[in-house]
Scaffold this motif. Sequence first.
Motif, PDB file in Angstrom:
ATOM      1  N   ALA A 186       7.630  43.175-113.528  1.00 31.70           N
ATOM      2  CA  ALA A 186       8.759  43.965-114.016  1.00 31.70           C
ATOM      3  C   ALA A 186       8.443  44.565-115.390  1.00 31.70           C
ATOM      4  O   ALA A 186       8.749  45.740-115.655  1.00 31.70           O
ATOM      5  N   ARG A 187       7.817  43.792-116.255  1.00 33.70           N
ATOM      6  CA  ARG A 187       7.470  44.305-117.588  1.00 33.70           C
ATOM      7  C   ARG A 187       6.439  45.420-117.501  1.00 33.70           C
ATOM      8  O   ARG A 187       6.525  46.429-118.194  1.00 33.70           O
ATOM      9  N   PHE A 188       5.462  45.239-116.631  1.00 35.45           N
ATOM     10  CA  PHE A 188       4.426  46.261-116.444  1.00 35.45           C
ATOM     11  C   PHE A 188       5.047  47.571-115.965  1.00 35.45           C
ATOM     12  O   PHE A 188       4.775  48.641-116.518  1.00 35.45           O
ATOM     13  N   LEU A 189       5.885  47.473-114.940  1.00 35.42           N
ATOM     14  CA  LEU A 189       6.506  48.686-114.400  1.00 35.42           C
ATOM     15  C   LEU A 189       7.449  49.315-115.430  1.00 35.42           C
ATOM     16  O   LEU A 189       7.546  50.537-115.531  1.00 35.42           O
ATOM     17  N   PHE A 190       8.167  48.497-116.203  1.00 32.25           N
ATOM     18  CA  PHE A 190       9.046  49.025-117.251  1.00 32.25           C
ATOM     19  C   PHE A 190       8.233  49.762-118.306  1.00 32.25           C
ATOM     20  O   PHE A 190       8.640  50.828-118.786  1.00 32.25           O
ATOM     21  N   ALA A 191       7.077  49.200-118.673  1.00 33.94           N
ATOM     22  CA  ALA A 191       6.215  49.827-119.679  1.00 33.94           C
ATOM     23  C   ALA A 191       5.686  51.172-119.196  1.00 33.94           C
ATOM     24  O   ALA A 191       5.438  52.075-120.005  1.00 33.94           O
ATOM     25  N   LYS A 192       5.535  51.319-117.882  1.00 30.60           N
ATOM     26  CA  LYS A 192       5.088  52.594-117.313  1.00 30.60           C
ATOM     27  C   LYS A 192       6.207  53.625-117.267  1.00 30.60           C
ATOM     28  O   LYS A 192       5.965  54.783-116.942  1.00 30.60           O
ATOM     29  N   GLY A 193       7.442  53.194-117.591  1.00 33.63           N
ATOM     30  CA  GLY A 193       8.568  54.125-117.590  1.00 33.63           C
ATOM     31  C   GLY A 193       9.319  54.166-116.268  1.00 33.63           C
ATOM     32  O   GLY A 193      10.118  55.079-116.033  1.00 33.63           O
ATOM     33  N   THR A 194       9.103  53.184-115.421  1.00 41.33           N
ATOM     34  CA  THR A 194       9.769  53.128-114.123  1.00 41.33           C
ATOM     35  C   THR A 194      11.223  52.702-114.307  1.00 41.33           C
ATOM     36  O   THR A 194      11.531  51.844-115.124  1.00 41.33           O
ATOM     37  N   LYS A 195      12.130  53.309-113.543  1.00 42.12           N
ATOM     38  CA  LYS A 195      13.544  52.961-113.614  1.00 42.12           C
ATOM     39  C   LYS A 195      13.757  51.562-113.048  1.00 42.12           C
ATOM     40  O   LYS A 195      13.018  51.096-112.187  1.00 42.12           O
ATOM     41  N   CYS A 196      14.827  50.919-113.522  1.00 39.77           N
ATOM     42  CA  CYS A 196      15.129  49.548-113.095  1.00 39.77           C
ATOM     43  C   CYS A 196      15.358  49.451-111.599  1.00 39.77           C
ATOM     44  O   CYS A 196      14.925  48.492-110.956  1.00 39.77           O
ATOM     45  N   SER A 197      16.035  50.426-111.016  1.00 38.61           N
ATOM     46  CA  SER A 197      16.298  50.394-109.573  1.00 38.61           C
ATOM     47  C   SER A 197      14.996  50.482-108.777  1.00 38.61           C
ATOM     48  O   SER A 197      14.844  49.825-107.739  1.00 38.61           O
ATOM     49  N   VAL A 198      14.047  51.253-109.272  1.00 38.43           N
ATOM     50  CA  VAL A 198      12.751  51.370-108.599  1.00 38.43           C
ATOM     51  C   VAL A 198      11.954  50.072-108.769  1.00 38.43           C
ATOM     52  O   VAL A 198      11.278  49.617-107.834  1.00 38.43           O
ATOM     53  N   ILE A 199      12.051  49.469-109.941  1.00 39.31           N
ATOM     54  CA  ILE A 199      11.381  48.187-110.180  1.00 39.31           C
ATOM     55  C   ILE A 199      11.906  47.156-109.192  1.00 39.31           C
ATOM     56  O   ILE A 199      11.130  46.421-108.574  1.00 39.31           O
ATOM     57  N   TYR A 200      13.219  47.112-109.019  1.00 41.82           N
ATOM     58  CA  TYR A 200      13.818  46.160-108.074  1.00 41.82           C
ATOM     59  C   TYR A 200      13.294  46.406-106.653  1.00 41.82           C
ATOM     60  O   TYR A 200      12.910  45.459-105.961  1.00 41.82           O
ATOM     61  N   ARG A 201      13.252  47.667-106.227  1.00 39.35           N
ATOM     62  CA  ARG A 201      12.749  47.985-104.870  1.00 39.35           C
ATOM     63  C   ARG A 201      11.293  47.563-104.708  1.00 39.35           C
ATOM     64  O   ARG A 201      10.905  47.040-103.664  1.00 39.35           O
ATOM     65  N   VAL A 244      16.764  41.932-112.690  1.00 36.98           N
ATOM     66  CA  VAL A 244      15.855  43.024-113.051  1.00 36.98           C
ATOM     67  C   VAL A 244      16.465  43.856-114.171  1.00 36.98           C
ATOM     68  O   VAL A 244      15.804  44.170-115.170  1.00 36.98           O
ATOM     69  N   TYR A 245      17.741  44.202-114.029  1.00 36.11           N
ATOM     70  CA  TYR A 245      18.407  44.979-115.076  1.00 36.11           C
ATOM     71  C   TYR A 245      18.475  44.200-116.388  1.00 36.11           C
ATOM     72  O   TYR A 245      18.328  44.777-117.472  1.00 36.11           O
ATOM     73  N   GLN A 246      18.687  42.889-116.312  1.00 31.17           N
ATOM     74  CA  GLN A 246      18.734  42.064-117.518  1.00 31.17           C
ATOM     75  C   GLN A 246      17.381  42.074-118.226  1.00 31.17           C
ATOM     76  O   GLN A 246      17.302  42.254-119.444  1.00 31.17           O
ATOM     77  N   TRP A 247      16.299  41.863-117.457  1.00 29.41           N
ATOM     78  CA  TRP A 247      14.970  41.867-118.055  1.00 29.41           C
ATOM     79  C   TRP A 247      14.633  43.243-118.626  1.00 29.41           C
ATOM     80  O   TRP A 247      14.044  43.347-119.710  1.00 29.41           O
ATOM     81  N   CYS A 248      15.011  44.312-117.940  1.00 21.69           N
ATOM     82  CA  CYS A 248      14.761  45.658-118.467  1.00 21.69           C
ATOM     83  C   CYS A 248      15.486  45.865-119.789  1.00 21.69           C
ATOM     84  O   CYS A 248      14.939  46.463-120.727  1.00 21.69           O
ATOM     85  N   SER A 249      16.705  45.361-119.874  1.00 17.42           N
ATOM     86  CA  SER A 249      17.469  45.455-121.116  1.00 17.42           C
ATOM     87  C   SER A 249      16.759  44.695-122.234  1.00 17.42           C
ATOM     88  O   SER A 249      16.665  45.189-123.374  1.00 17.42           O
ATOM     89  N   TRP A 250      16.279  43.515-121.937  1.00 20.41           N
ATOM     90  CA  TRP A 250      15.562  42.727-122.943  1.00 20.41           C
ATOM     91  C   TRP A 250      14.270  43.420-123.378  1.00 20.41           C
ATOM     92  O   TRP A 250      13.921  43.417-124.555  1.00 20.41           O
ATOM     93  N   PHE A 251      13.533  43.993-122.415  1.00 20.25           N
ATOM     94  CA  PHE A 251      12.293  44.701-122.762  1.00 20.25           C
ATOM     95  C   PHE A 251      12.607  45.913-123.624  1.00 20.25           C
ATOM     96  O   PHE A 251      11.876  46.231-124.559  1.00 20.25           O
ATOM     97  N   LYS A 252      13.714  46.602-123.339  1.00 21.05           N
ATOM     98  CA  LYS A 252      14.123  47.765-124.127  1.00 21.05           C
ATOM     99  C   LYS A 252      14.453  47.344-125.562  1.00 21.05           C
ATOM    100  O   LYS A 252      14.181  48.084-126.508  1.00 21.05           O
TER     101      LYS A 252
END
Length: 144
Positions: free
Chosen positions: A17-32, A48-56
């Motif tokens: 999830a962190r890797f995909l978030f760092a690439k700029g992937t949306k949270c919904s796509v990360i979940y899929r 997933v949304y919680q972790w994306c928020s924390w990474f942000k």
Amino acid sequence: MAPPIAVWSKLEITAVARFLFAKGTKCSVIYREIVENYGEHAMSMTQVYQWCSWFKDGRTSLQDEPRSGRPNTANNDCNTARVDELIKVDRRVKLKEISLKLDIPKTNVYEIVHDKLGYRKVSARWVPKMLSDEHKRQIFSPSS
């Protein structure tokens, strides 16, 4: 499409999830992506949304933060010895009575009695699960 990965750890999923978030992937796509590669039970959409928020917010750790609450201090050597002493004094003592006398939660008393001390109830008495050599000699020796 390849089958989902059968063996995974929570840390691995969070790293993906962190890797995909760092690439700029949306949270919904990360979940899929996680569901497609690891299965439905790997991580919920909310997580997933919680972790994306924390990474942000700048979080870099992938481990869960320590939670507040009462530490498990009931299962220590001192309490184990006290529980063992109570059982040796009165083999008919109940878990609830031990819990009240020592001010320890009943679930922790159960763990101490069954897992640490190895007792079980037989005819309303606590006895060791494994008989000692002395007990075996008393039981199996011919009566005089």
